[in-house]
Scaffold this active site. Sequence first.
Site, short mmCIF file in Angstrom:
data_model
loop_
_atom_site.label_atom_id
_atom_site.label_comp_id
_atom_site.label_asym_id
_atom_site.label_seq_id
_atom_site.Cartn_x
_atom_site.Cartn_y
_atom_site.Cartn_z
N LYS A 124 -18.34 25.88 -56.67
CA LYS A 124 -19.18 27.13 -56.59
C LYS A 124 -20.57 26.78 -56.29
CE LYS A 124 -15.48 28.50 -58.80
NZ LYS A 124 -14.11 29.09 -58.20
C1 LIG Z 1 -13.18 29.16 -59.25
C2 LIG Z 1 -12.59 30.43 -59.74
C3 LIG Z 1 -12.16 30.60 -61.09
C4 LIG Z 1 -12.08 29.58 -61.92
O1 LIG Z 1 -13.23 29.03 -62.39
P1 LIG Z 1 -13.39 27.84 -63.26
O2 LIG Z 1 -14.80 27.78 -64.01
O3 LIG Z 1 -12.83 26.45 -62.62
O4 LIG Z 1 -12.32 27.90 -64.43
C5 LIG Z 1 -11.63 32.02 -61.53
N1 LIG Z 1 -11.64 32.81 -60.60
C6 LIG Z 1 -12.17 32.68 -59.25
C7 LIG Z 1 -12.21 33.92 -58.42
C8 LIG Z 1 -12.52 31.57 -58.85
O5 LIG Z 1 -12.86 31.30 -57.45
#
Ligand SMILES: *Cc1c(COP(=O)(O)O)cnc(C)c1O
Length: 380
Positions: free
Chosen positions: A180
Amino acid sequence: MIPVMRPLLGEEEALAAAEAVRSGWVAQGPRVRQFEEEFAASVGAQHGVAVSSCTTGLHLAVHLLGIGPGDEVVVPSLSFIATANAVRYTGATPVFADVEASTGNLSASTVEPVLTDRTRAVMVVHQAGVPADVDALKALCEPRGIVVIEDAACAVGSTYQGKPVGTNALLAAWSFHPRKLLTTGEGGMVTTDDADWAVRLKRLREHGMSVSAADRHNGGSAVIEQYLETAFNYRMTDIQAAVGLVQLSKLDAIIARRRELAARYHELLEGTGVTAVRDPEYGTTNYQSFWIWLPEGAPDRQEVLAGLAERGVSARRGIMASHLEPAYEGHPSAPLPVTEAFTARTLILPLFHDMTESEQDQVMSALSETLHTVQMTVRV
Ligand SMILES: *Cc1c(COP(=O)(O)O)cnc(C)c1O
């Protein structure tokens, strides 16, 4: 190899982490509190509750609402699988709805057909940073007593109706995974404007304790905590929050650079028959992922990815479809034609803060060579 994504981490983050270590306070403490306040303010929310990941944040959001066995929560299949799994953790049933081809997101018209009298919530995803039309979903859901939860894992710095995504969200969950735009290694946050919900979320992430461990240490030995309900250990550490605070200070620069590079991709793609992710009319994307649809008649997506890799470009398949994974085999679902086309016919091109124009040109020539070569092969 040009990577698809590279987190923007520097000496400042390393120093901040080292300071947290040297302070002797490494578990959830003052830096987590400060990160919660600053992050919530940056997304236009009253309260932030830091957690160990977006996945655990989504789980807490569903749990907080008392949703469980026999209840249904509408989710997109077109999402990272954690979206649907967070519903399953509570014993409730994720119900897949289709998405809009232009945004990759749920909309009022894709959700409406799958609502039942057991639907308790809709978990809308701002997929890859493209804001979903949340007001339209709330207009559909609120009269029926259905809560709209926002999976904003990808959406930090995106805007909706002129305000940051997260403003006016009932419950939104965010991710700080390195894929992210802001990262703390692993980590997440839940934001809300509801003070009671924030108090309960803080309790739920910390074993159901009446007094947080940090407050107990600060308050001296006289404070004895109680365990008010069965809960979880979903805490973030102060080392992570220290890194997060530095990352947050770079957010505006990160968004500006990504939007600049995306605009240049759009220029370069003009006239090639390739359509790419764009701002919807009601908001702006942070371009967390720059996805493209392969043009009509283009080869199989896997072949294109292999062709790009041969030319030094690490692209990725588009967003996954959870209902096609073994974990969801046999899970009942209405037909999801747009989701299936989206997942099969999109791919994600490299886009990262330090990317140079010449790297971008290299991606573009690899892409056109790959599409061209395979089309020639098809003709022969
Ligand atoms: C990356 C992601 C998650 C999970 O995030 P984590 O912090 O890795 O648990 C959940 N939903 C979406 C849409 C994502 O892109």
